[in-house]
Design a protein around this motif. Structure first.
Motif, PDB file in Angstrom:
ATOM      1  N   THR A  57       0.834  -1.204   0.000  1.00 31.47           N
ATOM      2  CA  THR A  57       0.000   0.000   0.000  1.00 31.47           C
ATOM      3  C   THR A  57       0.865   1.250   0.000  1.00 31.47           C
ATOM      4  OG1 THR A  57      -1.763  -1.162   1.178  1.00 31.47           O
ATOM      5  CG2 THR A  57      -1.810   1.237   1.253  1.00 31.47           C
ATOM      6  N   GLU A  58       1.904   1.240   0.815  1.00 34.81           N
ATOM      7  CA  GLU A  58       2.819   2.383   0.879  1.00 34.81           C
ATOM      8  C   GLU A  58       3.501   2.617  -0.466  1.00 34.81           C
ATOM      9  OE1 GLU A  58       5.476   5.314   2.895  1.00 34.81           O
ATOM     10  OE2 GLU A  58       3.398   4.639   3.005  1.00 34.81           O
ATOM     11  N   GLY A  59       4.054   1.548  -1.027  1.00 34.67           N
ATOM     12  CA  GLY A  59       4.823   1.690  -2.256  1.00 34.67           C
ATOM     13  C   GLY A  59       3.986   2.072  -3.466  1.00 34.67           C
ATOM     14  N   SER A  60       2.716   1.674  -3.469  1.00 33.40           N
ATOM     15  CA  SER A  60       1.846   1.967  -4.612  1.00 33.40           C
ATOM     16  C   SER A  60       0.914   3.133  -4.360  1.00 33.40           C
ATOM     17  CB  SER A  60       1.011   0.724  -4.951  1.00 33.40           C
ATOM     18  OG  SER A  60       0.061   0.455  -3.925  1.00 33.40           O
ATOM     19  N   ALA A  61       1.050   3.794  -3.209  1.00 30.70           N
ATOM     20  CA  ALA A  61       0.155   4.893  -2.821  1.00 30.70           C
ATOM     21  C   ALA A  61      -1.312   4.461  -2.900  1.00 30.70           C
ATOM     22  CB  ALA A  61       0.405   6.130  -3.674  1.00 30.70           C
ATOM     23  N   GLY A  62      -1.575   3.226  -2.481  1.00 34.03           N
ATOM     24  CA  GLY A  62      -2.950   2.732  -2.406  1.00 34.03           C
ATOM     25  C   GLY A  62      -3.500   2.166  -3.694  1.00 34.03           C
ATOM     26  N   LYS A  63      -2.784   2.319  -4.805  1.00 32.27           N
ATOM     27  CA  LYS A  63      -3.323   1.884  -6.091  1.00 32.27           C
ATOM     28  C   LYS A  63      -3.428   0.363  -6.199  1.00 32.27           C
ATOM     29  CE  LYS A  63      -2.043   5.997  -8.729  1.00 32.27           C
ATOM     30  NZ  LYS A  63      -1.311   6.542  -9.894  1.00 32.27           N
ATOM     31  N   ARG A  64      -2.556  -0.358  -5.505  1.00 35.62           N
ATOM     32  CA  ARG A  64      -2.673  -1.817  -5.542  1.00 35.62           C
ATOM     33  C   ARG A  64      -3.901  -2.281  -4.760  1.00 35.62           C
ATOM     34  NH1 ARG A  64      -2.310  -5.188  -7.628  1.00 35.62           N
ATOM     35  NH2 ARG A  64      -0.748  -6.746  -7.071  1.00 35.62           N
ATOM     36  N   ASN A  65      -4.310  -1.531  -3.739  1.00 34.56           N
ATOM     37  CA  ASN A  65      -5.579  -1.847  -3.072  1.00 34.56           C
ATOM     38  C   ASN A  65      -6.733  -1.728  -4.050  1.00 34.56           C
ATOM     39  OD1 ASN A  65      -3.687  -0.794  -0.831  1.00 34.56           O
ATOM     40  ND2 ASN A  65      -5.341  -1.762   0.325  1.00 34.56           N
ATOM     41  N   VAL A  66      -6.685  -0.680  -4.875  1.00 36.14           N
ATOM     42  CA  VAL A  66      -7.731  -0.485  -5.884  1.00 36.14           C
ATOM     43  C   VAL A  66      -7.715  -1.635  -6.886  1.00 36.14           C
ATOM     44  CG1 VAL A  66      -8.513   1.016  -7.762  1.00 36.14           C
ATOM     45  CG2 VAL A  66      -7.772   2.009  -5.586  1.00 36.14           C
ATOM     46  N   ASP A  67      -6.524  -2.100  -7.266  1.00 35.84           N
ATOM     47  CA  ASP A  67      -6.428  -3.256  -8.173  1.00 35.84           C
ATOM     48  C   ASP A  67      -7.122  -4.477  -7.584  1.00 35.84           C
ATOM     49  OD1 ASP A  67      -4.930  -1.759  -9.962  1.00 35.84           O
ATOM     50  OD2 ASP A  67      -3.003  -2.539  -9.261  1.00 35.84           O
ATOM     51  N   LEU A  68      -6.914  -4.712  -6.291  1.00 36.84           N
ATOM     52  CA  LEU A  68      -7.532  -5.867  -5.645  1.00 36.84           C
ATOM     53  C   LEU A  68      -9.051  -5.740  -5.616  1.00 36.84           C
ATOM     54  CD1 LEU A  68      -5.079  -6.449  -2.647  1.00 36.84           C
ATOM     55  CD2 LEU A  68      -5.127  -7.607  -4.857  1.00 36.84           C
TER      56      LEU A  68
END
Length: 451
Positions: A57-68
């Motif tokens: 989450t830190e490294g992607s600025a939350g964008k990987r959460n959105v991907d999930l």
């Protein structure tokens, strides 16, 4: 004729991805089965899905959460305080750009008074038989923090009432996604009886079979993905009204096993945070219960310099590990300081400062286990002071005795200002530094310090 509508919901995952594979698999199987039987199924998240304590989450600025969330085919989400006030203005503005779902949020605006273009105040979903479901959402108000980041947060209750008024003549069912907490949800149920179901979060409450409050169904699924919620709404086509509603929770640990992707996600986060900050000739040791711990002293010095204060106050428990000799990366700093905690400058009189020092010396504080307040560690640790000396029962700052009426600037952490620790700091004039976290302050210190 009566028809059943099923809504699955999650809340407050806080990037506890260890539970996500089972949740995703369960949702996919249940949705496919219900749709095969011709039923309408919807899926919502109630906020705090993203937590910067996880490297991905830190490294992607939350964008990987959105991907999930995309991969799990969510229909809509709202944001919690972790999305709202732990990411910078630009990061939040960009987080949902690639979302395949709607972000519903009624009480967040830019400082110019405009709604962000990635959010809508309400959404209407229509079932195959023509039932119209109105969904609105609000998030908890932290005006000082939102304003500091460049947002304007408005009264959740006022915005909610406005959206219900706007929807009620257009829809058959009204659903609220509420990141307000259980007590606020109860108030909403009393003040807005036109709402049929409130799916809640924020206070991490567990409502195993839901609860009717003023005939409004309250549903909530705890925290960290420990549960997945399901709400079933029965709609009577003859009377054109809701004739029944129930809530159920499914415990994640009891769901069928799924492919474990957590090591993969951790390594991905580590790679995203692989930028080198400095190289240490020797390790910086750490003991959270030692007032002279080298890493604690370095953090205290870093926050003192950053805030341009007279003295600083931190605790050893904020730091979870020492720093090893060799290259130090952003991942290393995230690992030792995972908290979404901001530095803060507090103004206290000499008398108030002495009272804070007295309170901090409570013998149980160092080993007290702390939960909440943004803290992602375990124990509080020893209190560390930088810029303060004590000689012959007298305190000195910059070589001068502390005077009772003089105002002093204290650099510390935001969680000490929320009232749980020091009432003096809660009442005091203060300045929060945002969006910087403690790890950003230590990063700045290390990058300018030759070792």
């Amino acid at each position: 004729m009566k028809e059943r509508i099923t809504i699955f919901h999650t809340n407050d995952l806080h990037s506890h991805f260890e539970n996500w594979p089972r949740i995703h698999q369960f949702l996919e199987q249940e949705r496919n089965m219900l749709r095969h039987d011709g039923e309408d199924v919807f899926l919502f998240d109630i906020g705090d899905h993203a937590d910067r304590s996880h490297p991905l989450t830190e490294g992607s600025a939350g964008k990987r959460n959105v991907d999930l969330l995309n991969e799990a085919e969510y229909d809509a989400v709202t944001i919690g305080n972790n999305e709202g006030i732990t990411f910078s203005y630009d990061e939040l503005n960009e987080m949902y750009r690639d979302a395949d779902f709607e972000v519903i949020l009624a009480n967040l605006f830019t400082t110019e008074g405009n709604r962000p273009d990635w959010a809508c105040p309400y959404l209407i979903k229509t079932t195959k038989s023509g039932i119209k479901i109105g969904i609105t959402a609000v998030t908890a108000e932290y005006p000082v923090f939102y304003e500091k980041l460049g947002w304007h947060i408005t009264s959740a209750k006022d915005e909610l009432k406005a959206q219900v008024r706007a929807m009620k003549d257009k829809v058959d069912i009204i659903v609220l996604l509420s990141h307000l907490g259980i007590r606020e949800d109860e108030w909403v149920a009393e003040e807005c009886p036109d709402i049929d179901v409130i799916m809640g979060g924020h206070t991490h409450h567990v409502l195993e079979n839901g609860r009717l409050h003023n005939q409004v169904l309250l549903a909530a699924a705890g925290k960290f993905g420990m549960y997945t919620g399901k709400v079933e709404i029965e709609f009577d086509h003859v009377s054109r009204e809701v004739s029944g509603k129930t809530a159920t929770l499914y415990e994640t640990s009891e769901l069928p096993e799924a492919e474990d992707l957590n090591e993969q996600w951790l390594q991905e986060g580590k790679q995203l945070l692989s930028n080198e900050i400095t190289v240490l000739d020797q390790p910086i040791l750490h003991n959270p219960l030692q007032a002279s711990s080298p890493l604690s002293m370095l953090l205290a010095e870093a926050i003192l310099d950053w805030c341009e204060a007279d003295l600083s106050i931190v605790t050893g428990g904020l730091l979870l590990h020492p720093l090893e000799a060799g290259p130090v990366t952003e991942y290393d700093l995230h690992k030792i300081l995972p908290h979404p905690i901001n530095p803060c400058l507090v103004e206290l009189t000499g008398s108030e400062l002495k009272e804070v020092i007295r309170e901090s010396r409570h013998q149980n504080w160092p080993t007290t286990v702390i939960r909440g307040l943004g803290f992602r560690g375990t124990i509080l640790g020893e209190f560390i002071y930088k810029g303060l000396e004590e000689r012959d029962h007298q305190f000195y700052i910059n070589g001068k005795a502390v005077r009772a009426e003089q105002i002093y600037k204290i650099a510390t952490v935001d969680m000490f200002t929320f009232g749980f620790f020091f009432p003096e700091m809660q009442r005091a004039k203060k300045q929060y530094f945002m969006p910087e976290f403690l790890r950003d302050i230590l990063k700045d210190k290390l990058s300018h310090t030759a070792r």
